[in-house]
Design an enzyme around this catalytic site. Structure first.
Site, PDB file in Angstrom:
ATOM      1  CG  HIS A 108      10.088  24.838  35.197  1.00 28.28           C
ATOM      2  ND1 HIS A 108      10.534  23.567  34.942  1.00 28.28           N
ATOM      3  CD2 HIS A 108      10.267  25.526  34.049  1.00 28.28           C
ATOM      4  CE1 HIS A 108      10.956  23.473  33.694  1.00 28.28           C
ATOM      5  NE2 HIS A 108      10.803  24.668  33.131  1.00 28.28           N
TER       6      HIS A 108
ATOM      7  CD  GLU B  16       8.502  21.626  39.297  1.00 23.17           C
ATOM      8  OE1 GLU B  16       8.478  20.471  38.849  1.00 23.17           O
ATOM      9  OE2 GLU B  16       8.316  22.645  38.576  1.00 23.17           O
TER      10      GLU B  16
ATOM     11  CB  CYS C  74      12.418  21.466  38.981  1.00 20.11           C
ATOM     12  SG  CYS C  74      11.748  22.836  38.010  1.00 20.11           S
TER      13      CYS C  74
END
Length: 151
Positions: free
Chosen positions: A51, A53, A84
């Protein structure tokens, strides 16, 4: 909070969309210095943990040579998921600024509020709704286009 950093996160999300990644961009700053600016790479890496993040946290930690990011702020176009949000807490991010809320997976105020849960060893200041309409539109357009191509 500095809108310029959310604008950079939006640019990274657009860059990801060009590569057929779900358009989420994340930026980590310390003061006025950008430490990382990333987009999702799940498709590229064929792995669920890539991801934006997580990528941004890894890059910022490497740049600082320290996993403690306690004086840092994250700007992200979509409300972080549970994974996250947990990474934000574990990396000791000071503040999170996000764009669009995520009614299906958001864990920074929508489904859960992991970053501000005082039972955890660290809390993160959370502000949502920064340029929310523009961030949500990126996602809507991406999935609309994807459905047309696949349909």
């Amino acid at each position: 909070m500095d809108i310029r950093f959310m604008e950079l996160a939006i640019e990274k999300a657009k860059e990801g969309a060009i590569r057929d990644e779900v358009p989420v961009g994340a930026v980590i700053v310390k003061g006025n210095t950008v430490l990382s600016a990333c987009y999702n790479r799940k498709e590229d890496k064929n792995c669920a943990v890539f991801h934006a993040e997580i990528e941004a946290i890894a890059e910022a930690s490497k740049k600082l040579n320290n996993w403690y990011l306690e004086d840092c702020e994250m700007y992200v176009t979509l409300e972080p998921c549970a994974m996250c949000a947990g990474a934000l807490v574990n990396s000791r991010i000071k503040s999170l600024f996000f764009g669009a809320s995520d009614p299906k997976a958001g864990c920074c105020g929508t489904l859960y509020n992991i970053p501000e849960d005082k039972r955890l060893n660290h809390t993160v200041n959370v502000v949502g709704g920064i340029m929310a309409e523009e961030c949500a539109q990126l996602l809507s357009s991406f999935f609309k286009t994807k459905r047309k191509r696949e349909g």
